[in-house]
Scaffold this active site. Structure first.
Site, PDB file in Angstrom:
ATOM      1  N   GLY A 233      28.238  33.848  -6.921  1.00  0.00           N
ATOM      2  CA  GLY A 233      26.893  34.353  -7.184  1.00  0.00           C
ATOM      3  C   GLY A 233      26.757  35.856  -7.313  1.00  0.00           C
ATOM      4  O   GLY A 233      25.668  36.351  -7.620  1.00  0.00           O
ATOM      5  N   GLY A 270      32.621  33.676 -10.163  1.00  0.00           N
ATOM      6  CA  GLY A 270      32.912  33.427 -11.576  1.00  0.00           C
ATOM      7  C   GLY A 270      32.553  34.672 -12.369  1.00  0.00           C
ATOM      8  O   GLY A 270      33.396  35.449 -12.801  1.00  0.00           O
ATOM      9  N   CYS A 338      18.695  26.057 -36.649  1.00  0.00           N
ATOM     10  CA  CYS A 338      17.312  25.631 -36.948  1.00  0.00           C
ATOM     11  C   CYS A 338      16.497  25.447 -35.672  1.00  0.00           C
ATOM     12  O   CYS A 338      16.093  24.335 -35.318  1.00  0.00           O
ATOM     13  CB  CYS A 338      17.354  24.325 -37.728  1.00  0.00           C
TER      14      CYS A 338
HETATM   15  N1  LLP Z   1      30.163  27.950  -6.843  1.00  0.00           N
HETATM   16  C1  LLP Z   1      29.240  27.036  -7.174  1.00  0.00           C
HETATM   17  C2  LLP Z   1      29.100  25.843  -6.339  1.00  0.00           C
HETATM   18  C3  LLP Z   1      28.425  27.229  -8.301  1.00  0.00           C
HETATM   19  O1  LLP Z   1      27.504  26.324  -8.617  1.00  0.00           O
HETATM   20  C4  LLP Z   1      28.592  28.404  -9.101  1.00  0.00           C
HETATM   21  C5  LLP Z   1      27.763  28.626 -10.282  1.00  0.00           C
HETATM   22  C6  LLP Z   1      29.590  29.325  -8.717  1.00  0.00           C
HETATM   23  C7  LLP Z   1      30.349  29.068  -7.579  1.00  0.00           C
HETATM   24  C8  LLP Z   1      29.859  30.567  -9.481  1.00  0.00           C
HETATM   25  O2  LLP Z   1      28.788  31.450  -9.511  1.00  0.00           O
HETATM   26  P1  LLP Z   1      28.949  32.936 -10.118  1.00  0.00           P
HETATM   27  O3  LLP Z   1      29.857  33.727  -9.203  1.00  0.00           O
HETATM   28  O4  LLP Z   1      29.525  32.833 -11.474  1.00  0.00           O
HETATM   29  O5  LLP Z   1      27.572  33.453 -10.136  1.00  0.00           O
HETATM   30  N2  LLP Z   1      24.952  29.382 -16.628  1.00  0.00           N
HETATM   31  C9  LLP Z   1      24.323  30.351 -15.753  1.00  0.00           C
HETATM   32  C10 LLP Z   1      25.004  30.416 -14.410  1.00  0.00           C
HETATM   33  C11 LLP Z   1      25.065  29.098 -13.693  1.00  0.00           C
HETATM   34  C12 LLP Z   1      25.861  29.156 -12.421  1.00  0.00           C
HETATM   35  C13 LLP Z   1      26.123  27.822 -11.891  1.00  0.00           C
HETATM   36  N3  LLP Z   1      26.893  27.819 -10.690  1.00  0.00           N
HETATM   37  C14 LLP Z   1      24.293  31.688 -16.444  1.00  0.00           C
HETATM   38  O6  LLP Z   1      24.724  31.785 -17.591  1.00  0.00           O
HETATM   39  O7  LLP Z   1      23.796  32.667 -15.879  1.00  0.00           O
END
Ligand code: LLP
Length: 404
Positions: A233, A270, A338
């Site tokens: 996150g 991520g 579209c």
């Molecule tokens: N762990 C879990 C259980 C998660 O659900 C997620 C992301 C992460 C780790 C990784 O989170 P990060 O470090 O990347 O923030 N598509 C959206 C983001 C959705 C994230 C879903 N879960 C966007 O483009 O902003």
């Protein structure tokens, strides 16, 4: 990325040259930026020596995962496909955690067979299913339970996951119930409490609140957890106006937590690892004057990069060749799909563009290609990894024969 002689350059190659060779649209990733991100993530949390599991959903390219693996990271996966990809990329099963609210029996079964570190369950029903499968296989399976701490992550509502109205994890009461269930199960080894309150978090306070809640829960139970998985996150700066997440404060809050609880911390980042490494380069096909503004019609669309259409997300947008001449009207950058939401950004001020010019959409390394689709039966773009002056094709451009 920077301008060298008015040409936007990634590492040592200018984007125009890459476009001439590989065509557009393309995704390019900077290896050195990725390395810098991983090293700074490690440095920020050095004092707690966590297990860092890259959230594969943010970028599923096998070559990216392979590079990340070389830095010793594990993987956080959320589907059988991601689990297979992480294993294929050579990630050690003992560094893989499997999250997700709806794992099917075949996915759980595969994870059990591969002896991954943890299956992070999100409901009592799922734990019963893990138990059933583990019994058949005469195994004792390490699991985590995802707690929904009912914490507002102060991020976009669409990517917030830790509030009670969100489908993720279990509430406190169910959590205690699960601990009791696991005590009486011969096939389940409850090792971990996991939380993930949302994505693109820039304020450390929600994390601190979450740690407090976890700490209270741990105090109330005498179950001995080996791991606390704090999820990912951590937000990045999409715009110069974004404030930055204070890692120092987050790290201090975790250190304080660890003084009370002797556990190993797991992270699942991520975006913070891969987000700012990626650029989508696209060509202006046509320019259409609509009176008050001009539509800049690009050869990339919402199928290539979904974030603006899905979340109204902002991505810095630059001309690949810089010029001083200013546009007279606002520009709306759109794709050929579209749908009216097939739009990347509207900018009041931009340099004057002409057809065939190249545009770079920045910070698309996370949830860019991984959220792409074949909508309108469009081909998915090529992906390139840039290391100094070297270009490696890490995924070929799709071909019509792959689709039709
Ligand atoms: N762990 C879990 C259980 C998660 O659900 C997620 C992301 C992460 C780790 C990784 O989170 P990060 O470090 O990347 O923030 N598509 C959206 C983001 C959705 C994230 C879903 N879960 C966007 O483009 O902003």
């Amino acid at each position: 990325m920077k301008y060298i002689n008015k040409k936007l350059t990634i590492e040592k190659i200018n984007l125009q040259k890459i476009a001439n060779k590989f065509g557009t649209p393309f995704y390019s990733y900077s290896y050195s930026k990725m390395k810098e991100n991983i090293n700074s993530f490690k440095r920020n949390f050095k004092s707690i020596s966590p297990l860092i599991c890259f959230a594969v959903k943010s970028n599923t390219n096998i070559n990216i995962i392979r590079e990340i693996k070389k830095f010793g990271l594990g993987a956080d996966v959320v589907s059988l496909g991601e689990l297979m990809m992480a294993l294929k990329a050579g990630i050690n099963p003992n560094k893989i955690v499997f999250s997700g609210v709806g794992k099917k029996s075949n996915e759980i079964s595969f994870a059990i067979d591969k002896k991954i570190l943890l299956i992070n369950a999100e409901s009592l029903s799922e734990i019963k299913e893990i138990n059933r499968l583990a019994k058949i296989k005469s195994r004792k399976i390490r699991i985590g339970v995802r707690l929904n701490p009912n914490t507002d992550a102060k991020t976009l509502s669409q990517i917030s996951t830790g509030k009670k109205e969100n489908k993720f994890g279990v509430n406190k009461d169910t959590f205690y119930e699960i601990i009791n269930y696991c005590k009486n199960s011969k096939n389940i080894d409850l090792k971990c409490l996991s939380v993930h309150i949302g994505s693109q978090i820039l304020d450390n306070r929600p994390y601190e609140k979450m740690l407090k809640i976890v700490s209270q829960i741990l105090k109330k139970t005498n179950h001995k957890f080996e791991f606390i998985d704090l999820g990912g996150g951590m937000g990045i700066s999409y715009s110069d106006k974004n404030k930055k997440l204070n890692y120092k404060k987050y790290n201090s809050a975790i250190l304080k937590f660890l003084r009370k609880h002797k556990v190993k911390i797991i992270f699942e980042p991520g975006r913070s690892i891969i987000g700012n490494t990626g650029t989508l380069v696209t060509k202006v096909i046509y320019i259409k004057d609509s009176g008050r503004k001009k539509f800049i019609i690009l050869d990339a669309a919402m199928n290539d990069l979904m974030r603006p259409a899905l979340y109204g997300a902002f991505h810095k947008t630059l001309a690949v060749t810089k010029s001083e001449k200013k546009s007279k009207k606002p520009y709306e950058f759109v794709g050929p799909i579209c749908e009216s939401t097939d739009k990347f950004i509207t900018l009041k001020k931009f340099q004057e563009l002409k057809e065939k010019d190249l545009i770079a959409i920045c910070d698309v390394g996370a949830y860019g290609m991984s959220l792409s689709s074949n909508y309108n039966l469009r081909l998915k773009p090529i992906e390139l990894l840039i290391k100094g002056s070297k270009i490696k094709v890490i995924r070929k451009r799709q071909k019509y024969k792959d689709l039709i």
